[in-house]
Design a protein around this motif. Structure first.
Motif, PDB file in Angstrom:
ATOM      1  N   HIS A 374      34.877  33.553  44.937  1.00 28.91           N
ATOM      2  CA  HIS A 374      34.125  32.292  44.878  1.00 28.91           C
ATOM      3  C   HIS A 374      33.998  31.648  46.257  1.00 28.91           C
ATOM      4  O   HIS A 374      33.689  30.463  46.369  1.00 28.91           O
ATOM      5  N   GLY A 375      34.290  32.433  47.317  1.00 34.29           N
ATOM      6  CA  GLY A 375      34.291  31.855  48.656  1.00 34.29           C
ATOM      7  C   GLY A 375      35.402  30.845  48.851  1.00 34.29           C
ATOM      8  O   GLY A 375      35.409  30.087  49.817  1.00 34.29           O
ATOM      9  N   GLN A 377      35.922  28.474  46.644  1.00 34.61           N
ATOM     10  CA  GLN A 377      35.418  27.458  45.708  1.00 34.61           C
ATOM     11  C   GLN A 377      35.731  26.034  46.149  1.00 34.61           C
ATOM     12  O   GLN A 377      34.822  25.210  46.244  1.00 34.61           O
ATOM     13  N   ALA A 379      37.510  24.167  49.198  1.00 31.74           N
ATOM     14  CA  ALA A 379      38.237  24.113  50.466  1.00 31.74           C
ATOM     15  C   ALA A 379      39.254  22.973  50.426  1.00 31.74           C
ATOM     16  O   ALA A 379      38.982  21.923  49.836  1.00 31.74           O
ATOM     17  N   ASN A 382      40.441  28.081  50.090  1.00 30.43           N
ATOM     18  CA  ASN A 382      40.028  29.375  50.641  1.00 30.43           C
ATOM     19  C   ASN A 382      41.091  29.964  51.560  1.00 30.43           C
ATOM     20  O   ASN A 382      41.167  31.190  51.731  1.00 30.43           O
ATOM     21  N   SER A 393      34.563  35.539  52.057  1.00 32.94           N
ATOM     22  CA  SER A 393      33.133  35.255  51.944  1.00 32.94           C
ATOM     23  C   SER A 393      32.404  35.920  53.108  1.00 32.94           C
ATOM     24  O   SER A 393      32.902  35.952  54.232  1.00 32.94           O
ATOM     25  N   ASN A 407      29.561  34.396  47.364  1.00 32.13           N
ATOM     26  CA  ASN A 407      30.360  33.272  46.858  1.00 32.13           C
ATOM     27  C   ASN A 407      30.377  33.169  45.345  1.00 32.13           C
ATOM     28  O   ASN A 407      31.234  32.482  44.785  1.00 32.13           O
ATOM     29  N   ARG A 417      32.635  22.645  43.601  1.00 24.61           N
ATOM     30  CA  ARG A 417      32.563  23.567  44.742  1.00 24.61           C
ATOM     31  C   ARG A 417      32.480  22.731  46.021  1.00 24.61           C
ATOM     32  O   ARG A 417      31.592  21.898  46.161  1.00 24.61           O
ATOM     33  N   ALA A 420      31.893  25.972  49.695  1.00 22.37           N
ATOM     34  CA  ALA A 420      31.485  27.307  49.241  1.00 22.37           C
ATOM     35  C   ALA A 420      30.416  27.143  48.168  1.00 22.37           C
ATOM     36  O   ALA A 420      30.688  27.288  46.980  1.00 22.37           O
ATOM     37  N   GLN A 423      25.907  30.925  45.187  1.00 24.91           N
ATOM     38  CA  GLN A 423      25.056  31.818  45.973  1.00 24.91           C
ATOM     39  C   GLN A 423      24.475  32.942  45.137  1.00 24.91           C
ATOM     40  O   GLN A 423      25.119  33.453  44.220  1.00 24.91           O
TER      41      GLN A 423
END
Length: 432
Positions: A374-375, A377, A379, A382, A393, A407, A417, A420, A423
C-alpha cells in the motif's frame, strides 16, 4: 500465542496510559474530569480490538467506520505527541536553568538585607523616633504581610505550575487538531479515484512487436465493509482510461466472502484491455475463501494465473500464488510457473508481495510487478514496512530482479491514506 497476546495487551495498555496522561492527566485538575477521561480511555482501548475482531468475523460490521477512524486518529495522536516530546523537554530544561540562575542572582541581595537588619536598632512596638511611630520589626526570615507584599517565593512556584499547565494544554490541543486534520485529509485521499502513475521500464529481450506494450498494474482493491459499489466503479473507469494492452490485478481484491461482496465486485466485469486481464491471489484472498473467489474472478472476465504463465506475442506473463497461500494448502510454486520456459523470451512475473522476488531470482525474471505494501498507506508507517518488504513503493531491485510495486487502489483497515495515494500504475515496456 498466549505470550504474544499478553505482550500485545501490555503494549496497548501502555499506549493508552501515555495518551491519557498527555491529553487528560497533564491538562485537567478536577478529580471528576480525570475519572471520566480514564473511563473514556478504557472504552476507546476496547474499541480498537473489538473493531478488528468484530468486522472480520462479520458480527460487528457497524463498528467499521467509527472503529477504524479511531485507530487512524489514535495513530496520528501518538505520532504527534511523541514528536512534541522534544520541544517539551527543551522548554522544561530551559525553564529549570533560568530558575537556577534567578536563585543565584537573588542570593547576594538576600545577604545584604540580612546585614542591614543587624545594623538597624531594635524598635519596640509603638516606640517613636523623631516623632514617627514604627511597627514592630519582623523576625528574621518572616515576611510582613502588608499591602504591596505579594510574596515572590509563592508567586514563583505558581508561575512554574501555570507554565507547565499551559504547555501541556497547548501540546494536547495541537496534537488533537493535527491528528484530526491529517486523518480527514487521509480519508479524502483514500476514498477518491486512484491516480495514474506511469513508468517506462526497459527489457533487454523484449521483441520489437512488444515495444511500448502497456501493462495496467492494479493491486489491493480491498472490496470490503467500508467500500460501496462506487469503489469498484471508480477503479474500473481509471483502468479503462489508460487503454492498456494487458491488465494485471496482483492480489488482495477482497476482504470478505463472495456471498458478502460479490455484488461490489460486479463493476470489474467492465475492465477493458487489448490482450486480456489477469489475476493472482494476495494474502487476503486466503482469509476470505480463495477458491470461490477464483471462480468469481473468472466469471468477471479475468484469467487467474495460478503458478502458471501465458505467452503474449513473444512475451511470457507468469503468475504465482501469494506466499501466504502455503498456510492454506495453496502455495506459490515458482518452478511450475517459470522452470521450463524458453529463456530467450522475456518474462514478466505477477506476484502479490515484493518479497517473492527472492524466490523468483534464480529463474531469470526480467520484471516483477507487485503490490501488498500500500506504499505504507499511512506515513510514517511506511518506515516499518521496510522491515518486512524489500521495496515499499515504486521501482527497485531484489536479488537482481527488477521489481515495481504499486501503491494499490484501495485501503485496508482505516479508510485513510497519507503520503501514499491510491494508484493504478501504467508500466510501459521498452526495448533496451
Amino acid at each position: 500465542m498466549a505470550i504474544v497476546a499478553v505482550i500485545l495487551v501490555v503494549v496497548i495498555g501502555l499506549v493508552y496510559a501515555y495518551l491519557w496522561k498527555r491529553l487528560a492527566g497533564d491538562t485537567v485538575r478536577s478529580r471528576w474530569a480525570r475519572r471520566v477521561s480514564a473511563v473514556i480511555a478504557v472504552a476507546l482501548g476496547l474499541l480498537g480490538p473489538a473493531t478488528l475482531i468484530g468486522v472480520r468475523s462479520g458480527h460487528l460490521k457497524w463498528l467499521a467506520w467509527p472503529g477504524y477512524l479511531w485507530l487512524a486518529l489514535l495513530f496520528y495522536l501518538l505520532v504527534t505527541l511523541i514528536v512534541l516530546e522534544i520541544p517539551r523537554l527543551v522548554l522544561r530544561l530551559t525553564w529549570a536553568r533560568h530558575g537556577r540562575t534567578g536563585k543565584r542572582a537573588e542570593a547576594p541581595q538576600s545577604r545584604n538585607l540580612a546585614a542591614d537588619r543587624e545594623l538597624q536598632p531594635v524598635i519596640a512596638a509603638g516606640e517613636t523616633i523623631d516623632g514617627d511611630t514604627h511597627a514592630p520589626a519582623a523576625e528574621p526570615g518572616v515576611r510582613n504581610s502588608g499591602p504591596g507584599n505579594t510574596g515572590s517565593g509563592s508567586g514563583a512556584v505558581g508561575e512554574g505550575m501555570d507554565r507547565r499547565l499551559v504547555l501541556a494544554r497547548g501540546a494536547a490541543i495541537f496534537a488533537g487538531l493535527t491528528a484530526a486534520g491529517v486523518t480527514g485529509y487521509g480519508v479524502r485521499t483514500a476514498t477518491s479515484a486512484p491516480r495514474i502513475d506511469r513508468v517506462r521500464i526497459p527489457i533487454a529481450k523484449l521483441p520489437r512487436a512488444m515495444d511500448g506494450t502497456r501493462l495496467a498494474v492494479v493491486s489491493d482493491i480491498h472490496l470490503g465493509p467500508l467500500t460501496g459499489i462506487g469503489h469498484a466503479q471508480r477503479i474500473t473507469r481509471v483502468i479503462n482510461s489508460v487503454n492498456a494492452d494487458v491488465v494485471c490485478v496482483v492480489g488482495d481484491l477482497v476482504d470478505g466472502t463472495v456471498a458478502e461482496l460479490g455484488r461490489l465486485a460486479e463493476p470489474l466485469r467492465g475492465i477493458e484491455s487489448r490482450r486480456g486481464a489477469y489475476f493472482v491471489t494476495g494474502n487476503h484472498e486466503y482469509y476470505s475463501g480463495f477458491e470461490p473467489w477464483i471462480g468469481e474472478v473468472t466469471e468477471l472476465g479475468m484469467r487467474p494465473l495460478r503458478n502458471e504463465r501465458v505467452e503474449i506475442d513473444g512475451l511470457d506473463l507468469a503468475g504465482v500464488n501469494d506466499l501466504g497461500g502455503d498456510q492454506h494448502g495453496d502455495p506459490a510454486d515458482f518452478g511450475k510457473a517459470l522452470g521450463d520456459r524458453d529463456r530467450s523470451r522475456p518474462v514478466v512475473l505477477m506476484a502479490h508481495q515484493p518479497l517473492a522476488a527472492k524466490d523468483a531470482a534464480p529463474y531469470g525474471v526480467d520484471l516483477q510487478v507487485s503490490g501488498h505494501t500500500h506504499g505504507g498507506q499511512m506515513a510514517p508507517f511506511n518506515l516499518l514496512v521496510t522491515l518486512q518488504q524489500p521495496v515499499v513503493s515504486g521501482f527497485g531491485r531484489v536479488d537482481g530482479v527488477p521489481v515495481y510495486v504499486t501503491n494499490g487502489a484501495g485501503f485496508w483497515g482505516p479508510p485513510v491514506r497519507v503520503g501514499a495515494p491510491p494508484q493504478v500504475t501504467v508500466v510501459e515496456l521498452r526495448m533496451a
